[in-house]
Scaffold this motif. Sequence first.
Motif, PDB file in Angstrom:
ATOM      1  N   LEU A 121       0.567   5.614   5.417  1.00 21.61           N
ATOM      2  CA  LEU A 121      -0.191   4.695   4.570  1.00 21.61           C
ATOM      3  C   LEU A 121       0.580   4.375   3.291  1.00 21.61           C
ATOM      4  CD1 LEU A 121      -2.735   3.083   3.981  1.00 21.61           C
ATOM      5  CD2 LEU A 121      -3.795   5.172   3.089  1.00 21.61           C
ATOM      6  N   LEU A 124       3.260   1.976   4.116  1.00 22.03           N
ATOM      7  CA  LEU A 124       2.655   0.695   4.467  1.00 22.03           C
ATOM      8  C   LEU A 124       2.211  -0.061   3.218  1.00 22.03           C
ATOM      9  CD1 LEU A 124       1.697  -1.264   6.578  1.00 22.03           C
ATOM     10  CD2 LEU A 124      -0.319   0.147   6.954  1.00 22.03           C
ATOM     11  N   LEU A 125       1.599   0.639   2.268  1.00 22.14           N
ATOM     12  CA  LEU A 125       1.155  -0.013   1.027  1.00 22.14           C
ATOM     13  C   LEU A 125       2.347  -0.553   0.241  1.00 22.14           C
ATOM     14  CD1 LEU A 125      -1.676   2.431  -0.123  1.00 22.14           C
ATOM     15  CD2 LEU A 125      -1.934   0.121   0.812  1.00 22.14           C
ATOM     16  N   ALA A 184      -3.564  -0.917   7.223  1.00 18.61           N
ATOM     17  CA  ALA A 184      -3.794  -0.134   6.001  1.00 18.61           C
ATOM     18  C   ALA A 184      -5.287   0.114   5.791  1.00 18.61           C
ATOM     19  CB  ALA A 184      -3.205  -0.865   4.798  1.00 18.61           C
TER      20      ALA A 184
END
Length: 621
Positions: free
Chosen positions: A66, A69-70, A89
């Motif tokens: 995560l 990904l962010l 996400a």
Amino acid sequence: MQSLEAASIDKWAAFANRAKFLVERYWPLILFCSALTFLTSGLIFALLEVRLAANVLLVTSNVIVLSCLLFEIVSKLRRGEFGLDLIAALAMATALWFGQYLAGAIVSVMYAGGHFLEFYAHRRAESGMTDLLSRVPRSALRVNDGAFIEIPIDAIAPGDHLLIRRGDVVPVDGTVDGRTAVVDQSALTGEPLPVRFTQGEVVQSGASNAGDAFDLIASKTAKDSTYAHVLRLVEQAKQSKAPIYRVADRMGIWFLGLTLLVAATAVAASGDSVRFLAVLVVATPCPLILAVPVALVAGISKAARGGILIKGAGVLESLSKIEIIIFDKTGTLTIGQPTVSDVLGTDDPDALLRLAASAELASAHPLGRAIVSEAQSRHLLLSKPEQAAEVAGEGVEAMIEGRRVLVGGPAFVRSKGIEPEMSAPDASASALVCVGERVLGAIRFEDLLRGDAVYAIEDLRKLGIKHISLASGDRLEVAKAIADRLGMDAVEADLSAADKVEIVRRTKALGRVMMVGDGVNDAPALAAADVGLAIARGNLAAAAEAADVVLLQSGLNGVVTALEVARRSKTIALQSVAAGIGLSAVAMVFAGVGLLPPVQGALIQEAIDVAVVLNALRALT
């Protein structure tokens, strides 16, 4: 002491740079392995009923992916791009919020695995290009006053005398000096059979020596040679975003809206908040993210293996939409080299041709080479020219077996005090042959049609190309004869470079246009077309700069192949997207009505991802 410290610092700096390079290159694999390791460890502790340790490991798997990904989402938003990654996400964050750690970890592994599959697919799809890159020579053997010195290829200068050993890759463009060279050009042209080059003929860099060692006189530096331009073109092809990519990005906005609507409706209808997560999990749009780039890169790689270099995914996508093709004539539909078509005005054409060819042995003019080649093909015994003198571009004079022989145009013959009594059919297409003070005959030339031209035009018709025309700088009667023989829809002749550009622009009003030329004198028209395709003859560098697609081979069948590859790659990409999104939509419905819990939904979505990538890889075959 200080030198030892400096050496130690340099060693650690080199190690750090190498480590950084490996991490950046293999980051998708590292991320996937990390997420999978934490998920597997969490499952093991869960089976051992060590709940706290299991939850920590599962959360760690989720948080790692995560966080990455962010970071990626923020980077895209700063560039003004909307990423489909936002749904993934949301799914991971929602899993953490609801305490569904196993589902969240599966989604994180699924997402990291999707990117790893894309990474693997790109590596496999780029294998044709990697073959080119891996062949880059690092050094060459220069001959200097009888000594052999190994030098880096960047140090090669025009005029250097190089020895190309058996198996060596030719480092720079150059001419053969001395013995015949047997060269494998398959990496450049796709031609599987070795080609023989004789004294003075040009060998392109990137080819490899398939015979005995030969001498090469460098004509260019490494950075200006053929192979360097090919490699730059390859790098361009690997970094491109096609219009179909942008369509996928726009679809992501609508897909996100649909996902949130279905998820919210499911929660409102059932009162079960976990269904919100279940819908998000199966809606993670990996099929949309992966299918397009994998299919298009695979198509580019397949084309590269066949000697067709496409400058990027955007070009491939545009190529798939071509409806109209405009062909140049000389060097494109024809071989671009004059050949003798007839010997006129004499009862003994072989005798006249023998004398003319003997004189032309002293000339490097293309028409002279054509005369010599024709004489050799007829097995005529040539004599050594004496007292030879050439007026560049006009003609040659020499003593052959004690007789004065002149070969050239009417103006050249008159300049030597001889008035032609016979008229040449066309000064630009024939040469007068004089012996003594008389014109004995003339040699006529023609530019032969490529052997595969007729079949290529027929195949283009079968592909549904609705209009094929000829735009030539040659005379109308010559251009029309070629167009009629090939069954073209239109022909325009006596054109300048600017005229060709205007024709391309005018034709674009009727549909998407591809211009096919030799990449040199057709450069403006190639640039003006929706897709410019250059058939590389002697100047691949100019072709690579001017066109969107470059055929490293000389055959016209490459035009047909390029269109077929582009259309098939786009079709496979769209099929993969439709199938992936369709299956995800069905799974969303099942998740929304409570028939598909988050964990099972994540596993099903992973299976969809794998199927989509495998389908997209069909573009390689």
